[in-house]
Design a protein around this motif. Structure first.
Motif, PDB file in Angstrom:
ATOM      1  N   VAL A  49       0.516  -1.088   0.087  1.00  7.32           N
ATOM      2  CA  VAL A  49       0.075   0.424   0.266  1.00  7.32           C
ATOM      3  C   VAL A  49       0.847   1.408   0.083  1.00  7.32           C
ATOM      4  O   VAL A  49      -0.016   2.626   0.002  1.00  7.32           O
ATOM      5  N   GLY A  50       1.814   0.929  -0.188  1.00  9.73           N
ATOM      6  CA  GLY A  50       2.858   2.002  -0.018  1.00  9.73           C
ATOM      7  C   GLY A  50       4.271   1.521  -0.611  1.00  9.73           C
ATOM      8  O   GLY A  50       4.987   0.870   0.003  1.00  9.73           O
ATOM      9  N   SER A  51       5.263   2.735  -0.045  1.00  7.96           N
ATOM     10  CA  SER A  51       6.551   2.431   0.215  1.00  7.96           C
ATOM     11  C   SER A  51       7.598   3.794   0.936  1.00  7.96           C
ATOM     12  O   SER A  51       6.914   4.442   0.788  1.00  7.96           O
ATOM     13  N   LEU A  52       8.762   3.033   0.526  1.00  7.51           N
ATOM     14  CA  LEU A  52       9.455   4.332   1.687  1.00  7.51           C
ATOM     15  C   LEU A  52      11.098   3.455   0.838  1.00  7.51           C
ATOM     16  O   LEU A  52      11.565   3.410   0.524  1.00  7.51           O
ATOM     17  N   PRO A  53      12.191   5.179   1.289  1.00 10.59           N
ATOM     18  CA  PRO A  53      13.142   4.958   0.111  1.00 10.59           C
ATOM     19  C   PRO A  53      14.571   3.928   1.169  1.00 10.59           C
ATOM     20  O   PRO A  53      14.625   3.263   2.145  1.00 10.59           O
ATOM     21  N   GLN A  54      15.400   3.486   0.073  1.00  8.54           N
ATOM     22  CA  GLN A  54      16.832   2.727   0.781  1.00  8.54           C
ATOM     23  C   GLN A  54      17.052   3.302   1.289  1.00  8.54           C
ATOM     24  O   GLN A  54      16.404   4.435   0.935  1.00  8.54           O
ATOM     25  N   GLY A  55      17.453   2.858   2.751  1.00 14.56           N
ATOM     26  CA  GLY A  55      18.293   3.302   3.576  1.00 14.56           C
ATOM     27  C   GLY A  55      16.970   3.644   4.754  1.00 14.56           C
ATOM     28  O   GLY A  55      17.672   5.209   6.030  1.00 14.56           O
ATOM     29  N   THR A  56      16.039   3.558   4.443  1.00 14.61           N
ATOM     30  CA  THR A  56      14.761   3.896   6.211  1.00 14.61           C
ATOM     31  C   THR A  56      15.409   3.054   7.321  1.00 14.61           C
ATOM     32  O   THR A  56      15.557   2.225   6.737  1.00 14.61           O
ATOM     33  N   SER A  57      15.374   4.199   8.151  1.00 16.53           N
ATOM     34  CA  SER A  57      16.015   3.112   9.268  1.00 16.53           C
ATOM     35  C   SER A  57      14.988   3.000  10.320  1.00 16.53           C
ATOM     36  O   SER A  57      13.917   3.897   9.861  1.00 16.53           O
ATOM     37  N   VAL A  58      14.541   1.850  10.786  1.00 17.13           N
ATOM     38  CA  VAL A  58      13.033   2.182  11.346  1.00 17.13           C
ATOM     39  C   VAL A  58      13.346   1.462  12.624  1.00 17.13           C
ATOM     40  O   VAL A  58      14.315   0.042  13.015  1.00 17.13           O
ATOM     41  N   ILE A  59      13.221   0.590  14.101  1.00  9.37           N
ATOM     42  CA  ILE A  59      12.194   0.655  15.162  1.00  9.37           C
ATOM     43  C   ILE A  59      11.400  -0.916  14.660  1.00  9.37           C
ATOM     44  O   ILE A  59      10.275  -0.920  14.505  1.00  9.37           O
ATOM     45  N   PRO A  60      12.180  -2.604  14.788  1.00  8.37           N
ATOM     46  CA  PRO A  60      10.498  -3.486  14.115  1.00  8.37           C
ATOM     47  C   PRO A  60       9.599  -3.887  15.176  1.00  8.37           C
ATOM     48  O   PRO A  60      11.156  -4.405  16.993  1.00  8.37           O
ATOM     49  N   CYS A  61       9.534  -4.422  15.263  1.00  7.50           N
ATOM     50  CA  CYS A  61       8.417  -5.236  16.099  1.00  7.50           C
ATOM     51  C   CYS A  61       7.367  -5.971  15.502  1.00  7.50           C
ATOM     52  O   CYS A  61       6.917  -6.629  14.645  1.00  7.50           O
ATOM     53  N   LEU A  62       7.179  -7.277  16.693  1.00  3.98           N
ATOM     54  CA  LEU A  62       6.457  -8.298  16.493  1.00  3.98           C
ATOM     55  C   LEU A  62       5.148  -8.207  16.382  1.00  3.98           C
ATOM     56  O   LEU A  62       4.205  -7.763  17.341  1.00  3.98           O
ATOM     57  N   VAL A  63       4.594  -8.993  15.155  1.00  3.80           N
ATOM     58  CA  VAL A  63       2.721  -8.906  15.396  1.00  3.80           C
ATOM     59  C   VAL A  63       2.278  -9.893  16.438  1.00  3.80           C
ATOM     60  O   VAL A  63       2.645 -11.292  15.318  1.00  3.80           O
ATOM     61  N   VAL A  64       1.862 -10.345  17.427  1.00  7.76           N
ATOM     62  CA  VAL A  64       1.035 -11.798  17.733  1.00  7.76           C
ATOM     63  C   VAL A  64      -0.647 -11.328  17.622  1.00  7.76           C
ATOM     64  O   VAL A  64      -0.592 -10.635  17.703  1.00  7.76           O
ATOM     65  N   ARG A  65      -0.526 -12.597  17.060  1.00 10.57           N
ATOM     66  CA  ARG A  65      -1.729 -12.420  16.824  1.00 10.57           C
ATOM     67  C   ARG A  65      -2.070 -14.288  17.285  1.00 10.57           C
ATOM     68  O   ARG A  65      -1.896 -15.457  17.274  1.00 10.57           O
ATOM     69  N   ASN A  66      -3.582 -14.605  17.756  1.00 11.76           N
ATOM     70  CA  ASN A  66      -3.751 -15.606  17.863  1.00 11.76           C
ATOM     71  C   ASN A  66      -2.367 -16.761  18.926  1.00 11.76           C
ATOM     72  O   ASN A  66      -2.628 -17.911  18.829  1.00 11.76           O
ATOM     73  N   GLY A  67      -1.745 -15.417  19.832  1.00 11.64           N
ATOM     74  CA  GLY A  67      -1.118 -16.411  20.343  1.00 11.64           C
ATOM     75  C   GLY A  67       0.450 -17.272  19.646  1.00 11.64           C
ATOM     76  O   GLY A  67       0.990 -18.095  20.082  1.00 11.64           O
ATOM     77  N   GLN A  68       0.417 -16.374  18.408  1.00 13.74           N
ATOM     78  CA  GLN A  68       1.322 -16.464  17.606  1.00 13.74           C
ATOM     79  C   GLN A  68       2.104 -15.098  16.899  1.00 13.74           C
ATOM     80  O   GLN A  68       1.203 -14.011  16.587  1.00 13.74           O
ATOM     81  N   ALA A  69       3.667 -15.052  16.545  1.00 17.83           N
ATOM     82  CA  ALA A  69       3.976 -13.644  16.095  1.00 17.83           C
ATOM     83  C   ALA A  69       3.755 -14.110  14.189  1.00 17.83           C
ATOM     84  O   ALA A  69       3.672 -15.901  14.112  1.00 17.83           O
ATOM     85  N   LEU A  70       3.426 -13.516  13.509  1.00 18.17           N
ATOM     86  CA  LEU A  70       3.506 -12.948  12.468  1.00 18.17           C
ATOM     87  C   LEU A  70       4.728 -13.301  11.502  1.00 18.17           C
ATOM     88  O   LEU A  70       5.249 -13.150  11.361  1.00 18.17           O
ATOM     89  N   THR A  71       4.143 -14.677  10.628  1.00 19.74           N
ATOM     90  CA  THR A  71       5.113 -15.012   9.496  1.00 19.74           C
ATOM     91  C   THR A  71       5.318 -15.202   8.327  1.00 19.74           C
ATOM     92  O   THR A  71       3.639 -15.319   8.042  1.00 19.74           O
TER      93      THR A  71
END
Length: 503
Positions: A49-71
């Protein structure tokens, strides 16, 4: 008793804490300028639904649904994200912002890496890397073009120095995005604004010399400064550039016409330092010859390295065959002109053929009692198998003063189980083309301090030792000059491997 109880609880809690998720950067070598993020719907991951330029730095987090991490089906996680630096909007203040975030994440301890709130968008972990170099901008100020030209030793050198001290060059590093194109535009404008001051051929040669010297400086080992090996290394890099554009000009190498050193050097497939993201974190496209920077230690050293190399570079690019043989005495001319390939063994991929349970995890999830951790860009030692995966420890690799790899096993994720889908154990720490020091298997060593992978074309050509006579000024570039003879390359040089006659 109450205080003791509190102390026991605090100690127990501390034992369960893990490192915070690291700052990560959107990066794919020589990939698309922008990378997608995806909608997170009640049913899972949706469309981009969108894009970011290469070099964008982020702090990631895990999405947890129904007791499981989203993979995905392979176990690679999708992650929510908080942007640290967006290159589209970055100003020089972004450097400190990135460094603060990096330092904070390194010292922070947490229970898990779950998103604090349900995100609306996610990134693929495979598009993220742990990269710790901050964005780089030119310092404020401007040099004196007349003073710069007076320091030159040739007309081409004078034009290059004038460009670095020009308002056109000053525009190149104002933004993080598009620096490769910005440098090309700056040179075009500089040439147009100085029309009639120099012959067209002369100023064009100066531009190509500038690109060549930028590449030689940053492809080489900056830490060697002005010592003899470092200067000879730069001469070898210049020779490889010459040979890709003279006699062997090919569009697949970035060469559009004979003598197109600009096209060859700025093609990331030939010299990867010109990758769009890498130009954001280095001084490759900077105006490093500015006269107002001459008293600052880092620019002063870089300027000295340029000065040491520019004369030889001119001869290699535009001189005669006799001058080539003079610069690299003892070599066959055909070998010299067929040298287009080289690599630096220490910079090749680390591999550990004697450590069969080491794995490099690009992106996976580990779990302990409903708490999930993001394991990304981490080398681990795979321990015992348990239900759903493996216990593991971080295998922290460091390099000692002698350049040898050292491995320290640290249990930073006690009790966590690494998703079995991301563990192979088919080759352990070994890798294809993994050799002592990353050189030919025919080389013999009394002791082996490191292993590295080798390029696929290593056996296709002929290792070449090149000797240079260098006016050395040491690593600091401040020693009294003295003449020194040095050799770079040969079948078993563990620092640089020039290869000639690679098809």
């Amino acid at each position: 008793m109450g205080l003791n109880a509190i102390g026991l609880i605090t100690t127990a809690q501390a034992a369960t804490l893990i490192p915070a998720a690291p700052v990560m950067t959107l990066y794919q070598f020589n990939g698309p300028a922008r990378m997608s993020y995806y909608a997170l719907t009640p049913h899972g991951v949706g469309a981009a639904v969108g894009s970011l330029p290469q070099g964008t730095s982020v702090i990631p987090c895990l999405v947890v649904r129904n007791g499981q991490a989203l993979t995905d089906d392979s176990g690679a996680p999708y992650v929510g994200f908080e942007i640290v630096v967006n290159p589209d909007e970055a100003t020089p203040a972004a450097t400190a912002r990135f460094q603060r975030a990096l330092a904070e994440r390194k010292t922070r301890q947490v229970t898990n890496h779950h998103c604090s709130a349900q995100p609306t968008h996610v990134l693929r972990i495979r598009d993220l890397s742990v990269l710790e170099r901050p964005p780089s901008f030119d310092p404020p100020g401007r040099g004196d073009p007349d003073r710069a030209a007076r320091a030159a030793t040739s007309r081409l050198d004078a034009i290059v120095r004038t460009f670095h001290n020009s308002p056109e060059c000053a525009q190149v590093n104002r933004h993080l995005v598009g620096r490769r194109a910005a440098l090309a535009t700056a040179w075009d404008r500089f040439i147009a604004n100085h029309a009639g001051q120099w012959e067209k051929t002369t100023v064009a040669r100066a531009k190509h010399l500038d690109y060549t010297l930028r590449t030689a400086l940053y492809e080489g080992h900056l830490g060697r400064g002005c010592n003899a090996y470092g200067a000879c290394e730069r001469n070898v890099i210049v020779l490889s550039i010459r040979n890709r554009a003279v006699g062997q000009c090919s569009s697949r190498q970035g060469c559009q016409f004979p003598g197109d050193f600009q096209g060859v050097t700025s093609n990331p497939r030939q010299y990867n330092i010109w990758d769009a993201y890498l130009t954001q974190i280095s001084g490759l496209t900077s105006c490093y010859l500015r006269t107002d920077l001459a008293e600052q230690p880092a620019p002063q050293r870089l300027q000295a390295m340029y000065t040491q190399t520019v004369g030889a570079a001119e001869k290699i690019l535009y001189g005669s065959s006799a001058e080539l043989l003079e610069l690299f005495p003892g070599n066959d001319l055909d070998d010299l002109t067929a040298l287009r390939h080289y690599y630096h063994p220490p910079a090749m991929g680390k591999c550990f053929p004697t450590e069969r349970r080491l794995e490099y995890i690009t992106g996976a999830v580990a779990e302990r009692g409903g708490n999930f951790a993001l394991i990304a860009n981490l080398r681990v030692h795979v321990d015992t198998a348990v239900s759903g995966g493996y216990r593991f420890r971080e295998a922290r690799t460091t390099t000692d003063a002698g350049g040898n790899d050292r491995i320290q096993l640290i249990d930073r994720y006690p009790g966590f189980v690494l998703d079995e889908r991301k563990v192979e154990l088919s080759s352990g720490g070994a890798a294809r083309r993994c050799t002592p020091y990353g050189v030919s298997t025919s080389c013999q060593f009394d002791e082996i301090g490191r292993y590295r992978t080798t390029p696929s074309w290593l056996t296709a050509g002929k290792p070449l030792a090149l000797t240079c006579r260098i006016q050395t000024r040491g690593r600091s570039c401040t020693d009294s000059p003295r003449q020194q003879r040095v050799t770079v390359g040969g079948a078993c040089d563990i620092d640089m491997m020039p290869m000639t006659r690679v098809p």
